[in-house]
Structure formats: structure tokens, C-alpha cells
Design a protein around this motif. Structure first.
Motif, PDB file in Angstrom:
ATOM      1  N   GLN A   1      -4.907   4.223  -0.897  1.00 19.59           N
ATOM      2  CA  GLN A   1      -6.185   4.420  -0.687  1.00 19.59           C
ATOM      3  C   GLN A   1      -6.353   5.755   0.137  1.00 19.59           C
ATOM      4  O   GLN A   1      -5.594   6.196   0.643  1.00 19.59           O
ATOM      5  CB  GLN A   1      -6.523   3.362   0.551  1.00 19.59           C
TER       6      GLN A   1
ATOM      7  N   ARG B   1     -11.842   3.500   1.163  1.00 22.25           N
ATOM      8  CA  ARG B   1     -11.096   2.702   1.680  1.00 22.25           C
ATOM      9  C   ARG B   1     -11.755   1.367   1.848  1.00 22.25           C
ATOM     10  O   ARG B   1     -12.927   1.309   1.901  1.00 22.25           O
ATOM     11  CB  ARG B   1     -10.708   2.940   3.198  1.00 22.25           C
TER      12      ARG B   1
ATOM     13  N   GLU C   1     -10.100  -2.456   2.817  1.00 21.88           N
ATOM     14  CA  GLU C   1      -8.918  -3.074   3.011  1.00 21.88           C
ATOM     15  C   GLU C   1      -9.157  -4.550   2.471  1.00 21.88           C
ATOM     16  O   GLU C   1      -8.051  -5.083   2.170  1.00 21.88           O
ATOM     17  CB  GLU C   1      -9.037  -3.306   4.707  1.00 21.88           C
TER      18      GLU C   1
ATOM     19  N   GLN D   1       1.004  -1.166   0.007  1.00 22.71           N
ATOM     20  CA  GLN D   1       0.017   0.002   0.011  1.00 22.71           C
ATOM     21  C   GLN D   1       1.005   1.115  -0.012  1.00 22.71           C
ATOM     22  O   GLN D   1       1.769   1.348   0.756  1.00 22.71           O
ATOM     23  CB  GLN D   1      -0.939  -0.065   1.377  1.00 22.71           C
TER      24      GLN D   1
END
Length: 142
Positions: free
Chosen positions: A130, A113, A115, A3
Motif C-alpha cells: 500500500q 490505502r 485497510e 502487507q
């Protein structure tokens, strides 16, 4: 693959990746899902709008015809930019993974967002950003 939210990573993405497919592109110039891609287009990026309704009408924006799905895009895409609510991002995961080749980065716009989707993309070798605004980051970093 990770990320990527550091300013260095975001700057590199914006500098090195010039083809952006925009999931949730909106035809209304007052909406972020239109004016952010328009700004990026004016900065020299190739923008591919992804919106089934616009594709069905054969509409084009910024020199590219709208497509219904990411998998319809004939050439490589560097970044998939997503303008969908966080709980709707998962709807597009299979489409993202069907792209040939896979995108280098999936960028979830500011306020977005997910996950679970991020973990799946990362597991497949796709970097993820994100909750960042591409326009604001471009203005601040480049």
C-alpha cells in the motif's frame, strides 16, 4: 501472506513478478496511471490495462488489449496495480477475488490505502503493498 512494505519485499516483488494488470489505467501519457505502467513496460514487464471505456473501444497499450475487468484476463497475473482513490478500491475487490488464479500481489499506488480491502486480500492469500510508487521503487531498488 502479509502487507509488504519493506524495501527487501518490494525489491523481491519487482524482481520476481513480471505480469502487471493496471486497474484504473489512463490513456493520457501525462497521468501517473499511464506513465508508471509505461515505464514498467519499458523495463520488460507485461502490462495489461484494465479500463472499461478503453476496452469497449478495443484499444491496446504496450502490446496488450485493454480489458474491462480483471476476471477477463485469460492468463495468470503476478501483480494487480491499482490507480484508484482509496475509497474506490473496494469496488474492485470482488473482481480481484474472481481472478483465476488469484494474483500474487495487489499493489496500491502512492497515496492509496484501504485497510479493509487489504485485510480481505491477505485472508485469501494475496500479498498487499500500500501507498508506494512502483516506478520510484523500481528506479531506487533495481
Amino acid at each position: 501472506m502479509t502487507q509488504l512494505n519493506s524495501l527487501q519485499d518490494v525489491s523481491r516483488i519487482l524482481r520476481d513478478h513480471k505480469v502487471i494488470a493496471v486497474v484504473g489505467f489512463h490513456p493520457d501519457p501525462m497521468k501517473p496511471a499511464h506513465y508508471v505502467p509505461e515505464y514498467m513496460y519499458r523495463q520488460g514487464y507485461t502490462i495489461i490495462p484494465v479500463n472499461p471505456a478503453l476496452a469497449a473501444r478495443g484499444e491496446s497499450f504496450f502490446g496488450s488489449r485493454a480489458v474491462s475487468t480483471l476476471a477477463e484476463i485469460p492468463g495468470p497475473v503476478d501483480v494487480v496495480e491499482v490507480f484508484r482513490r482509496s475509497d474506490k478500491v473496494g469496488v474492485h475487490l470482488a473482481d480481484m477475488l474472481a481472478m483465476k488464479p488469484l494474483p500474487k500481489v495487489v499493489w496500491l499506488q502512492q497515496g492509496i490505502r484501504n485497510e479493509e480491502v487489504a485485510a480481505e486480500l491477505l485472508a485469501r492469500g494475496v500479498d498487499v503493498v500500500q501507498d508506494r510508487c512502483m516506478l520510484a521503487d523500481h528506479r531506487a531498488l533495481l
